[in-house]
Design a protein around this motif. Structure first.
Motif, PDB file in Angstrom:
ATOM      1  N   GLU A   4       2.742   0.814 -10.975  1.00  0.00           N
ATOM      2  CA  GLU A   4       2.091   0.479  -9.703  1.00  0.00           C
ATOM      3  C   GLU A   4       1.951  -1.028  -9.542  1.00  0.00           C
ATOM      4  OE1 GLU A   4      -1.592   2.541  -9.172  1.00  0.00           O
ATOM      5  OE2 GLU A   4      -0.746   4.459  -9.840  1.00  0.00           O
ATOM      6  N   ALA A  21       0.825  -1.214   0.000  1.00  0.00           N
ATOM      7  CA  ALA A  21       0.000   0.000   0.000  1.00  0.00           C
ATOM      8  C   ALA A  21       0.855   1.258   0.000  1.00  0.00           C
ATOM      9  CB  ALA A  21      -0.932  -0.010   1.212  1.00  0.00           C
ATOM     10  N   VAL A  22       1.895   1.279   0.837  1.00  0.00           N
ATOM     11  CA  VAL A  22       2.750   2.464   0.947  1.00  0.00           C
ATOM     12  C   VAL A  22       3.519   2.706  -0.350  1.00  0.00           C
ATOM     13  CG1 VAL A  22       4.744   3.453   2.130  1.00  0.00           C
ATOM     14  CG2 VAL A  22       2.962   2.304   3.444  1.00  0.00           C
ATOM     15  N   ARG A  26       3.819  -3.234  -6.673  1.00  0.00           N
ATOM     16  CA  ARG A  26       2.932  -3.983  -5.783  1.00  0.00           C
ATOM     17  C   ARG A  26       3.287  -5.466  -5.802  1.00  0.00           C
ATOM     18  NH1 ARG A  26      -1.840  -3.598  -3.163  1.00  0.00           N
ATOM     19  NH2 ARG A  26      -2.084  -1.432  -3.785  1.00  0.00           N
ATOM     20  N   ARG A  43       2.235   6.156  -7.238  1.00  0.00           N
ATOM     21  CA  ARG A  43       1.117   6.883  -7.831  1.00  0.00           C
ATOM     22  C   ARG A  43       1.331   8.398  -7.705  1.00  0.00           C
ATOM     23  NH1 ARG A  43      -2.680   4.913  -4.854  1.00  0.00           N
ATOM     24  NH2 ARG A  43      -3.038   3.140  -6.230  1.00  0.00           N
ATOM     25  N   ALA A  44       1.800   8.825  -6.551  1.00  0.00           N
ATOM     26  CA  ALA A  44       2.023  10.260  -6.344  1.00  0.00           C
ATOM     27  C   ALA A  44       3.176  10.790  -7.190  1.00  0.00           C
ATOM     28  CB  ALA A  44       2.301  10.535  -4.861  1.00  0.00           C
ATOM     29  N   ASP A  71       1.712   4.570 -15.608  1.00  0.00           N
ATOM     30  CA  ASP A  71       1.538   4.639 -14.153  1.00  0.00           C
ATOM     31  C   ASP A  71       0.951   3.341 -13.611  1.00  0.00           C
ATOM     32  OD1 ASP A  71       2.512   7.203 -14.172  1.00  0.00           O
ATOM     33  OD2 ASP A  71       0.539   8.158 -14.168  1.00  0.00           O
ATOM     34  N   THR A  90       2.917   1.569  -3.399  1.00  0.00           N
ATOM     35  CA  THR A  90       2.022   1.897  -4.515  1.00  0.00           C
ATOM     36  C   THR A  90       1.576   3.343  -4.450  1.00  0.00           C
ATOM     37  OG1 THR A  90       1.240  -0.393  -4.561  1.00  0.00           O
ATOM     38  CG2 THR A  90      -0.121   1.252  -5.669  1.00  0.00           C
ATOM     39  N   GLU A  91       1.264   3.816  -3.257  1.00  0.00           N
ATOM     40  CA  GLU A  91       0.845   5.205  -3.097  1.00  0.00           C
ATOM     41  C   GLU A  91       1.962   6.165  -3.484  1.00  0.00           C
ATOM     42  OE1 GLU A  91      -1.229   8.550  -2.591  1.00  0.00           O
ATOM     43  OE2 GLU A  91      -2.025   6.512  -2.604  1.00  0.00           O
ATOM     44  N   ARG A  92       3.207   5.830  -3.110  1.00  0.00           N
ATOM     45  CA  ARG A  92       4.340   6.684  -3.465  1.00  0.00           C
ATOM     46  C   ARG A  92       4.544   6.722  -4.981  1.00  0.00           C
ATOM     47  NH1 ARG A  92       6.478  10.348  -0.257  1.00  0.00           N
ATOM     48  NH2 ARG A  92       8.525  10.002  -1.197  1.00  0.00           N
ATOM     49  N   GLN A 113       3.770  10.189 -10.293  1.00  0.00           N
ATOM     50  CA  GLN A 113       3.349  10.443 -11.681  1.00  0.00           C
ATOM     51  C   GLN A 113       4.491  10.128 -12.658  1.00  0.00           C
ATOM     52  OE1 GLN A 113       2.012  14.586 -11.389  1.00  0.00           O
ATOM     53  NE2 GLN A 113      -0.107  13.859 -11.302  1.00  0.00           N
TER      54      GLN A 113
END
Length: 316
Positions: free
Chosen positions: A249, A91-92, A253, A98-99, A245, A94-96, A101
């Motif tokens: 991700e 989760a962490v 993941r 995604r942010a 992207d 993937t979020e990084r 870009q």
């Protein structure tokens, strides 16, 4: 900082000896004695605590001392688990990603041939060209080609009906339906058989043709042109950037979900290889100033606590 902390403790010890020789009946002497006693207790306690992290105090093998040296391996395992769970979880990460870009950043970088930075596009193009050329010359690309051929077969199978419908839309209106289906099936089966034949035969002529085309592409100028073109497409197409992207991700993941044990083991095994004494010394140098301030604060706070306790006892 060690000298400062120790010097402060020695100064309070000398003051305690001096006050102890005075008339203990005086009120201020009682407060001074209590404050100095608290300072000595606080300073010695924090000296013991700080020293016990890195070595045995006074060289005595007291249990639960020299903590870093004795529990280095356990510390490495715990650190690895902590990093994996809090920084490298799916989760962490993937979020990084995604942010970040990545699609947009890649578009900006690739679309500028003279992109500033440590590694420019021309350097990457030269590296990619060398890698492709070496892989083709040594035959290391063959498993990838085979996988792509098998993947193409799977794509045809998965989208057969969609392709049949598209074929029907493009066929002449006067072509009878049964004939149309028969032609489509023959074309699809022929394409699948050809892909399977090429995948099964390492010496198939079309494989050699693929090799030749790859070698033709494996020049720095050509790779740079393709990368620049890719950058322009990424900059112009929102869908393509979103796909980049999404792939990034999914990749991170997958790594986080399926290889988290390897990440933990990497940290743990690296720490396990460190020499215990050297590790203790390095950490002491890294944390030393703050830890010595703990000793100084302990000496001062201990003195204040001694005064407070003596004052409370007097009031009671």
């Amino acid at each position: 900082m060690k000298r400062r902390a120790t010097g402060l403790l020695v100064a309070f010890a000398v003051a305690f000896v001096a006050v102890a020789r005075l008339d203990q009946g005086a009120t201020w002497v009682g407060y001074a004695t209590a404050g100095l006693e608290g300072s000595l207790v606080g300073g010695l306690a924090d000296w013991f605590a700080v020293t016990a992290l890195f070595r045995h105090p006074l060289g005595l093998p007291i249990p639960h001392t020299a903590v870093i040296r004795e529990r280095k391996d356990q510390f490495g395992a715990t650190l690895g688990q902590f990093v994996q769970e809090n920084f490298l979880s799916a989760a962490v990460v993937t979020e990084r990603v995604r942010a970040a870009q990545l699609g947009r950043r890649l578009a900006e970088w690739l679309s500028r041939p003279e992109s500033p930075g440590v590694v420019d596009v021309s350097s990457v193009a030269e590296w990619v060209a060398d890698a492709v050329r070496t892989a083709v010359e040594e035959g290391r690309h063959q498993p990838a080609v085979t996988a792509l051929l098998r993947g193409a077969q799977t794509v045809l199978d998965d989208h057969r009906e969609e392709l049949r419908e598209r074929f029907g839309q493009e066929s002449p209106w006067w072509l009878p339906g049964p004939v149309e289906h028969r032609v489509f099936d023959r074309l699809m089966d022929g394409a699948r058989d050809l892909l399977g034949t090429i995948a099964d035969d390492p010496d198939h002529p079309l494989r050699h043709d693929i090799d030749g085309r790859l070698l033709a592409l494996a020049s720095p100028a050509e790779v740079a042109r393709l990368l620049h073109h890719l950058g322009e497409r990424l900059a112009a197409e929102d869908e393509l950037r979103a796909k980049v992207d999404e792939v990034a991700e999914r990749a991170v993941r997958y790594v986080a979900e399926h290889h988290h044990a390897e990440i933990t083991d990497l940290i743990a095994s690296t720490v396990a290889r460190w020499d215990g004494d050297e590790t203790s010394d390095k950490l002491e140098l890294l944390l030393g100033r703050d830890l010595q301030f703990i000793r100084i604060n302990g000496t001062i706070v201990g003195g204040l606590a001694g005064l407070a306790i003596h004052g409370l006892a007097t009031l009671l």
